[in-house]
Design an enzyme around this catalytic site. Structure first.
Site, PDB file in Angstrom:
ATOM      1  N   ASP A 123       0.511  19.170 -20.977  1.00 24.16           N
ATOM      2  CA  ASP A 123      -0.369  18.004 -21.073  1.00 24.16           C
ATOM      3  C   ASP A 123       0.391  17.043 -21.978  1.00 24.16           C
ATOM      4  O   ASP A 123       0.527  17.270 -23.176  1.00 24.16           O
ATOM      5  CB  ASP A 123      -1.712  18.433 -21.665  1.00 24.16           C
ATOM      6  CG  ASP A 123      -2.643  17.248 -21.866  1.00 24.16           C
ATOM      7  OD1 ASP A 123      -2.203  16.096 -21.698  1.00 24.16           O
ATOM      8  OD2 ASP A 123      -3.813  17.470 -22.216  1.00 24.16           O
ATOM      9  N   LYS A 141      -0.985   6.503 -23.732  1.00 22.70           N
ATOM     10  CA  LYS A 141      -0.552   6.772 -25.107  1.00 22.70           C
ATOM     11  C   LYS A 141       0.949   6.458 -25.216  1.00 22.70           C
ATOM     12  O   LYS A 141       1.330   5.320 -25.453  1.00 22.70           O
ATOM     13  CB  LYS A 141      -0.833   8.227 -25.475  1.00 22.70           C
ATOM     14  CG  LYS A 141      -2.301   8.529 -25.742  1.00 22.70           C
ATOM     15  CD  LYS A 141      -3.047   8.883 -24.518  1.00 22.70           C
ATOM     16  CE  LYS A 141      -4.419   9.462 -24.806  1.00 22.70           C
ATOM     17  NZ  LYS A 141      -5.244   9.526 -23.582  1.00 22.70           N
ATOM     18  N   ALA A 177       0.382  13.657 -22.929  1.00 20.93           N
ATOM     19  CA  ALA A 177      -0.032  12.342 -23.417  1.00 20.93           C
ATOM     20  C   ALA A 177       0.883  11.812 -24.528  1.00 20.93           C
ATOM     21  O   ALA A 177       1.241  10.642 -24.545  1.00 20.93           O
ATOM     22  CB  ALA A 177      -1.475  12.402 -23.904  1.00 20.93           C
ATOM     23  N   PHE A 183      -7.389  19.580 -24.726  1.00 21.09           N
ATOM     24  CA  PHE A 183      -8.125  18.332 -24.959  1.00 21.09           C
ATOM     25  C   PHE A 183      -9.469  18.401 -24.236  1.00 21.09           C
ATOM     26  O   PHE A 183      -9.626  19.148 -23.280  1.00 21.09           O
ATOM     27  CB  PHE A 183      -7.296  17.131 -24.476  1.00 21.09           C
ATOM     28  CG  PHE A 183      -7.991  15.836 -24.756  1.00 21.09           C
ATOM     29  CD1 PHE A 183      -8.217  15.422 -26.059  1.00 21.09           C
ATOM     30  CD2 PHE A 183      -8.462  15.036 -23.726  1.00 21.09           C
ATOM     31  CE1 PHE A 183      -8.898  14.240 -26.327  1.00 21.09           C
ATOM     32  CE2 PHE A 183      -9.135  13.855 -23.990  1.00 21.09           C
ATOM     33  CZ  PHE A 183      -9.347  13.456 -25.293  1.00 21.09           C
ATOM     34  N   ASP A 184     -10.450  17.606 -24.682  1.00 26.22           N
ATOM     35  CA  ASP A 184     -11.813  17.770 -24.136  1.00 26.22           C
ATOM     36  C   ASP A 184     -11.924  17.505 -22.637  1.00 26.22           C
ATOM     37  O   ASP A 184     -12.662  18.200 -21.946  1.00 26.22           O
ATOM     38  CB  ASP A 184     -12.860  16.983 -24.934  1.00 26.22           C
ATOM     39  CG  ASP A 184     -12.539  15.530 -25.111  1.00 26.22           C
ATOM     40  OD1 ASP A 184     -11.360  15.176 -24.998  1.00 26.22           O
ATOM     41  OD2 ASP A 184     -13.446  14.732 -25.374  1.00 26.22           O
ATOM     42  N   HIS A 239     -20.525  13.612 -26.383  1.00 26.02           N
ATOM     43  CA  HIS A 239     -20.209  12.713 -27.499  1.00 26.02           C
ATOM     44  C   HIS A 239     -20.119  11.246 -27.081  1.00 26.02           C
ATOM     45  O   HIS A 239     -20.321  10.361 -27.893  1.00 26.02           O
ATOM     46  CB  HIS A 239     -18.917  13.157 -28.191  1.00 26.02           C
ATOM     47  CG  HIS A 239     -17.725  13.161 -27.300  1.00 26.02           C
ATOM     48  ND1 HIS A 239     -17.558  14.076 -26.288  1.00 26.02           N
ATOM     49  CD2 HIS A 239     -16.645  12.355 -27.246  1.00 26.02           C
ATOM     50  CE1 HIS A 239     -16.427  13.836 -25.656  1.00 26.02           C
ATOM     51  NE2 HIS A 239     -15.854  12.797 -26.220  1.00 26.02           N
ATOM     52  N   TYR A 282       0.835  -1.204   0.000  1.00 30.52           N
ATOM     53  CA  TYR A 282       0.000   0.000   0.000  1.00 30.52           C
ATOM     54  C   TYR A 282       0.872   1.257   0.000  1.00 30.52           C
ATOM     55  O   TYR A 282       0.588   2.219  -0.710  1.00 30.52           O
ATOM     56  CB  TYR A 282      -0.910  -0.004   1.238  1.00 30.52           C
ATOM     57  CG  TYR A 282      -1.973   1.054   1.215  1.00 30.52           C
ATOM     58  CD1 TYR A 282      -3.260   0.767   0.758  1.00 30.52           C
ATOM     59  CD2 TYR A 282      -1.703   2.356   1.642  1.00 30.52           C
ATOM     60  CE1 TYR A 282      -4.244   1.737   0.728  1.00 30.52           C
ATOM     61  CE2 TYR A 282      -2.687   3.340   1.606  1.00 30.52           C
ATOM     62  CZ  TYR A 282      -3.957   3.027   1.154  1.00 30.52           C
ATOM     63  OH  TYR A 282      -4.925   3.992   1.121  1.00 30.52           O
TER      64      TYR A 282
HETATM   65  N1  F0G Z   1      -4.827  14.949 -22.680  1.00 30.37           N
HETATM   66  C1  F0G Z   1      -4.765  14.571 -23.967  1.00 30.37           C
HETATM   67  C2  F0G Z   1      -3.962  15.375 -24.942  1.00 30.37           C
HETATM   68  C3  F0G Z   1      -5.450  13.424 -24.382  1.00 30.37           C
HETATM   69  O1  F0G Z   1      -5.388  13.065 -25.655  1.00 30.37           O
HETATM   70  C4  F0G Z   1      -6.188  12.678 -23.426  1.00 30.37           C
HETATM   71  C5  F0G Z   1      -6.912  11.491 -23.821  1.00 30.37           C
HETATM   72  C6  F0G Z   1      -6.204  13.108 -22.095  1.00 30.37           C
HETATM   73  C7  F0G Z   1      -5.506  14.256 -21.762  1.00 30.37           C
HETATM   74  C8  F0G Z   1      -6.962  12.376 -21.033  1.00 30.37           C
HETATM   75  O2  F0G Z   1      -6.349  11.194 -20.721  1.00 30.37           O
HETATM   76  O3  F0G Z   1      -7.948   9.377 -21.376  1.00 30.37           O
HETATM   77  O4  F0G Z   1      -6.049   8.933 -19.835  1.00 30.37           O
HETATM   78  O5  F0G Z   1      -7.976  10.265 -19.074  1.00 30.37           O
HETATM   79  N2  F0G Z   1      -7.162  11.188 -25.015  1.00 30.37           N
HETATM   80  C9  F0G Z   1      -7.813   9.998 -25.471  1.00 30.37           C
HETATM   81  C10 F0G Z   1      -7.978  10.058 -26.960  1.00 30.37           C
HETATM   82  C11 F0G Z   1      -9.061   9.605 -24.744  1.00 30.37           C
HETATM   83  O6  F0G Z   1      -8.658   9.187 -27.518  1.00 30.37           O
HETATM   84  O7  F0G Z   1      -7.376  10.929 -27.606  1.00 30.37           O
HETATM   85  P1  F0G Z   1      -7.126   9.871 -20.233  1.00 30.37           P
END
Ligand code: F0G
Length: 463
Positions: free
Chosen positions: A215, A258, A217, A124-125, A450, A72
């Site tokens: 950010d 990613k 990813a 990102f969304d 979406h 833990y």
């Molecule tokens: N930031 C970016 C640039 C992303 O592309 C994503 C996720 C996230 C943050 C959030 O990360 O999914 O681990 O919570 N992108 C995915 C996509 C979902 O299909 O592009 P997460």
């Protein structure tokens, strides 16, 4: 004769996939209310919904899983990951989280308050969602060139320094908790940010006393593009480039699903101890104790290994050349795609593909449904559905670009699959004038619609 290009791996384990008939797919997509997220994966032949969490782990990552320490507190897996982050990224403080949006939730809980503004390059969304959920505003400062899909520009993820400075000038420092630089910029097409731009953004931010967060990813794919496209970086290793990139940031959130090639995981990494301590409280409430966050020990081990593999040139070269292989096939067929090609996906310009459809009928979603019906290929809409409604007016936001994203999972499909995707899309292109209707919404959620939206053909049923 020069040897042709080939992958930098061989395959040790396979997963069968199944073809279906056009009639089956027409029934399935109708039952799914024309939302590809509602399909079962066995109704999909080639799944390009996302490159997130869909990669194939290496033998070394699976071996690392076996050595996971599930304590833990203070697990060796935590220290493995901490060392990997220190060595590859350079930050001293880190918090594991279960995925990228969880990292955003934790960090933004410590940083963002009502009335704040957060400038960046097309957030990102989920990032935007976490900002707007806190009644703050995400301001897009991406360069205008990014919104012209035909324009050749090596770094369409760049921030426009004038737009950024306007935001910094017109808001008090205490209302700008951070600038977010997304590397690569997913929402504008997996486009990279140049090292020069990162350096300039950081310098500008510091002159206003504002923090810069990445950010991250797809940070390694961004580093690959810097190596290939930016003067002075051709001879540097990916790991050297990554180190320099993060010298222009104060911290980061990361979806590890990613570029770290794991199926689940994320983290926050920071330079500042004070912010780390504040964020730690939220990590404990939302994710888990600070040495595991939302992750099991074995997953942290696989992630540590993935960070190392994901920042190797040969792996990235294979990966990004496969994406470009698909992009070039589509171009040969005359299909309008965003150029230059992004790192993780090919983005089809749906407005140029289906110019006769009105924007109110969700053009990119219509194309996604057609491609699914054609060959069981699942892409994703990056357009009006994703852009959602304006939080105050509740009107639909119509983004500059209506894109169908074909995201390529890492180390998963072969170039034969790429050929199938290209021909399927060509077949849809050849019959594009027969696609006479888009869709209208029957049901939608108030936020991030979406994922769950339900649609019906705007005019009449087309099969
Ligand atoms: N930031 C970016 C640039 C992303 O592309 C994503 C996720 C996230 C943050 C959030 O990360 O999914 O681990 O919570 N992108 C995915 C996509 C979902 O299909 O592009 P997460």
């Amino acid at each position: 004769m020069e040897l042709p290009f080939s992958e930098s791996f061989k395959i040790k384990m396979v997963e069968p996939i199944r073809k279906s008939t056009r009639e089956e797919r027409a029934a399935w997509i109708k039952a799914a209310r024309y939302n590809l997220f509602n399909l079962r994966s066995d109704q999909v032949f080639i799944d390009l919904l996302t490159d997130s969490g869909t990669g194939a782990m290496s033998d070394r990552q699976w071996a690392a899983m076996m050595l996971g320490d599930e304590s833990y507190a203070g697990a060796s897996s935590y220290y493995n990951l901490k060392n990997a982050i220190k060595n590859i990224i350079g930050f001293d403080y880190f918090l594991p989280t279960h995925q990228g949006r969880a990292a955003e939730n934790v960090l933004f809980s410590a940083l963002v308050k009502e009335g704040d503004v957060v400038p960046g390059n097309t957030h990102f969304d989920t990032t935007k969602g976490h900002i707007e959920f806190r009644k703050a505003q995400a301001i897009d400062c991406t360069i205008d060139e990014a919104f012209n899909t035909t324009l050749d520009h090596p770094f369409k993820g760049n921030l426009d320094l004038n737009k950024l400075e306007n935001v910094l000038q017109s808001h008090p420092q205490e209302n700008i908790p951070m600038i977010i630089v997304t590397v690569t910029c997913n929402s504008s097409g997996g486009q990279p940010v140049s090292m020069k731009n990162m350096r300039e953004v950081y310098k500008l931010a510091k002159s206003y006393g504002i923090r810069v967060l990445f950010d991250s990813a797809r940070f390694a794919e961004n580093a690959y593009f810097i190596k290939m496209r930016e003067e002075g970086y051709g001879d540097k290793s990916i790991k050297e480039i990554v180190k320099e990139m993060y010298s222009y940031a104060d911290g980061m959130t990361m979806s590890s699903k990613k570029d770290a090639i794991v199926n689940m995981g994320g983290f926050i990494a920071l330079r500042e101890e004070k912010l780390f301590k504040k964020a730690s409280q939220f990590n404990i409430i939302y994710e888990g104790f600070v040495t595991y966050g939302g992750m099991s020990g074995r997953d942290m081990n696989a992630l540590a290994q993935g960070l190392d593999e994901g920042t190797e040139f040969d792996y990235l070269d294979t990966r990004i050349k496969q994406v470009a292989y698909l992009g070039n096939k589509l171009k040969e067929f005359g299909i309008p795609v965003q150029e230059p090609f992004g790192g993780h996906a090919i983005f089809v310009d749906a407005k140029r593909f289906l110019p006769h459809l009105p924007k109110e009928e969700f053009i990119a979603q219509t194309l996604a449904v057609e491609l699914y019906k054609e060959a069981g290929i699942r892409g994703v809409e990056i357009g009006t559905l994703l852009a959602d409604r304006d939080p105050s007016t509740r009107e639909n936001r119509y983004p500059a670009l209506e894109l169908l994203r074909l995201a390529i999972p890492r180390r998963v499909y072969t170039n034969n699959h790429m050929d199938v995707i290209a021909v399927a899309l060509k077949n849809v292109y050849d019959r594009r004038s027969e696609i006479s209707t888009g869709y209208r919404i029957v049901n939608e959620a108030p936020l991030m619609r979406h994922f769950t939206v339900e649609l019906t053909p705007a005019l009449k049923e087309t099969v």
